[in-house]
Motif scaffolding. Structure first.
Motif, mmCIF file in Angstrom:
data_model
loop_
_atom_site.group_PDB
_atom_site.id
_atom_site.type_symbol
_atom_site.label_atom_id
_atom_site.label_comp_id
_atom_site.label_asym_id
_atom_site.label_seq_id
_atom_site.Cartn_x
_atom_site.Cartn_y
_atom_site.Cartn_z
ATOM 1 N N GLY A 220 -4.485 -13.863 27.766
ATOM 2 C CA GLY A 220 -2.474 -14.919 27.238
ATOM 3 C C GLY A 220 -3.943 -15.110 25.631
ATOM 4 O O GLY A 220 -2.676 -13.568 24.854
ATOM 5 N N PHE A 221 -4.717 -14.487 25.151
ATOM 6 C CA PHE A 221 -6.066 -14.349 24.587
ATOM 7 C C PHE A 221 -5.213 -12.656 23.954
ATOM 8 O O PHE A 221 -4.972 -11.960 22.804
ATOM 9 C CB PHE A 221 -7.379 -13.860 24.075
ATOM 10 N N PHE A 222 -5.890 -11.568 24.739
ATOM 11 C CA PHE A 222 -5.331 -9.900 25.401
ATOM 12 C C PHE A 222 -4.024 -10.416 24.352
ATOM 13 O O PHE A 222 -3.315 -9.243 24.134
ATOM 14 C CB PHE A 222 -5.608 -9.278 25.919
ATOM 15 N N LYS A 223 -3.007 -10.465 24.902
ATOM 16 C CA LYS A 223 -1.161 -10.369 24.927
ATOM 17 C C LYS A 223 -0.879 -11.294 23.034
ATOM 18 O O LYS A 223 -0.228 -10.377 22.719
ATOM 19 C CB LYS A 223 -0.479 -11.764 25.570
ATOM 20 N N ALA A 224 -0.972 -12.761 22.977
ATOM 21 C CA ALA A 224 -1.356 -12.831 21.566
ATOM 22 C C ALA A 224 -1.270 -11.652 20.477
ATOM 23 O O ALA A 224 -1.281 -11.141 19.863
ATOM 24 C CB ALA A 224 -2.325 -13.864 21.399
ATOM 25 N N ALA A 225 -3.202 -11.676 20.914
ATOM 26 C CA ALA A 225 -3.942 -9.872 19.162
ATOM 27 C C ALA A 225 -2.766 -8.834 19.386
ATOM 28 O O ALA A 225 -2.149 -8.142 18.963
ATOM 29 C CB ALA A 225 -4.998 -10.386 20.457
ATOM 30 N N ALA A 226 -2.004 -9.039 21.215
ATOM 31 C CA ALA A 226 -1.124 -7.525 21.329
ATOM 32 C C ALA A 226 0.527 -7.441 20.408
ATOM 33 O O ALA A 226 0.376 -6.434 19.722
ATOM 34 C CB ALA A 226 -0.900 -6.966 22.530
ATOM 35 N N TYR A 227 0.795 -8.627 20.376
ATOM 36 C CA TYR A 227 2.271 -8.742 19.211
ATOM 37 C C TYR A 227 1.456 -9.001 18.410
ATOM 38 O O TYR A 227 2.456 -9.744 16.994
ATOM 39 C CB TYR A 227 3.072 -9.797 20.174
ATOM 40 N N HIS A 228 0.176 -8.864 17.982
ATOM 41 C CA HIS A 228 0.130 -9.887 16.319
ATOM 42 C C HIS A 228 0.226 -10.540 15.463
ATOM 43 O O HIS A 228 1.388 -10.752 14.821
ATOM 44 C CB HIS A 228 0.899 -8.640 15.500
ATOM 45 N N TYR A 229 -0.072 -11.762 17.115
ATOM 46 C CA TYR A 229 -0.019 -13.285 16.305
ATOM 47 C C TYR A 229 -1.636 -13.581 15.841
ATOM 48 O O TYR A 229 -1.349 -15.067 15.938
ATOM 49 C CB TYR A 229 0.623 -13.717 17.537
ATOM 50 N N GLY A 230 -1.978 -13.274 15.361
ATOM 51 C CA GLY A 230 -3.786 -13.545 14.611
ATOM 52 C C GLY A 230 -4.709 -13.497 15.256
ATOM 53 O O GLY A 230 -5.733 -13.318 14.412
#
Length: 315
Positions: free
Chosen positions: A119-129
């Motif tokens: 989930g951390f990688f996914k959030a970073a992949a979509y530029h969520y911070g």
């Protein structure tokens, strides 16, 4: 007439032995040729112009993914399934079964923490911070922290060598004592970062014209590293501000294969006693021998980009 039969001479035995050796050598050669794919090697060592790279990006914008996007896609490429733990649905990622090494580094019983990690990688992949944060794995001895890190490094190495995981960096043509030489960007940077700041938004808009729902946003972020920025500025002065001439005459794009052993895109840092630990192991340091050549310790060419954070860039 009687005929006398001769026993095989030593020379005859040697010839037979040579034939057997040749046959064995051919067998070994056949095995090696079956295992070593020359076409794959050519793909991994591809070089081309900046314009050829642009064509690749226009055809497939995923080529320009950042490290988080690539890591997330690498994990998903091995598949996932829903499992129920204590009446709660949790996504289980098959990558952590270590399909690459036949389960040698498989991680069991940590489906929830691993789902949080992905989930951390996914959030970073979509530029969520989260892309601006350092990820720390914390837990008791024997809780698979090192194994998870080892799995991720191994997975990225393999993925970067596949067509769907291809990534690229660029090189400069440098004059080294009257001899031309291609020199890598010391931090293996994305070639699109060579696009001038004032043109980046327009270029991104053009690249993402056919973007599908759910596709990653393509962004060209940040400045070039100090060495490349200095080199680029010098060449722009030499060519009187003609960006196209600089790109055509001095830039070459090449495919990048991540490798922990070669310290390309993956760095490994071993902590030591805090009194003996030097932060330059992470950040790089001044090359004092080059100060005499370039005249100043603030010249980026006199800096060694060999810290673990430097060499781990793009991975």
């Amino acid at each position: 007439m009687s005929e006398t039969k001769k026993s095989p001479s030593r020379g005859d035995t040697g010839a037979a032995g040579a034939k057997k050796s040749a046959s064995a050598s051919e067998t070994v050669l056949d095995i090696i040729e079956q295992k070593v794919d020359a076409g794959h090697f050519r793909d991994l060592t591809w070089t081309g112009t900046f314009w050829e790279y642009l064509d690749l990006v226009f055809a497939n914008p995923r080529v320009a993914r950042n490290a988080y996007q690539r890591a997330f896609d690498m994990i998903l490429s091995w598949g996932a399934e829903e499992v129920v733990i204590n009446k709660e649905k949790v996504t289980r990622y098959k990558f952590f079964d270590d399909p690459i090494s036949g389960g040698r580094d498989a991680v069991y019983g940590l489906d929830r923490p691993l789902a949080s990690l992905v989930g951390f990688f996914k959030a970073a992949a979509y530029h969520y911070g989260t892309e601006h944060r350092v990820l720390l794995l914390h837990g008791p001895v024997g809780s698979a922290k090192s194994t998870i890190a080892r799995l991720l490094k191994k997975g990225l190495e393999v993925y970067s060598r596949l067509p769907e995981g291809a990534l690229y960096t660029f090189q400069w043509k440098m004059d080294r004592g009257g001899r031309e030489e291609w020199v890598d960007s010391p931090m293996y940077e994305e070639p699109l970062k060579l696009v001038p700041l004032e043109a980046r938004d327009a270029v991104v808009k053009e690249v993402t014209r056919k973007r599908k729902p759910g596709d990653y946003p393509v962004l060209i972020e940040g400045h070039l590293n100090p060495f490349c920025r200095h080199t680029f500025a010098s060449l722009m002065r030499e060519h009187e501000g003609d960006w196209k001439k600089v790109i055509n005459a001095h830039v070459r794009v090449r495919r990048l294969a991540l490798s922990e052993a070669d310290r390309v895109g993956i760095g490994t840092f071993q902590p030591k006693d805090e009194k003996n630990q030097d932060s330059t192991e992470l950040t790089g340091d001044i090359n004092y021998r080059k100060i005499a050549e370039y005249g100043s310790d603030s010249d980026p060419r006199a800096f060694n980009f060999d810290g673990e954070f430097n060499i781990a860039n793009r991975g």
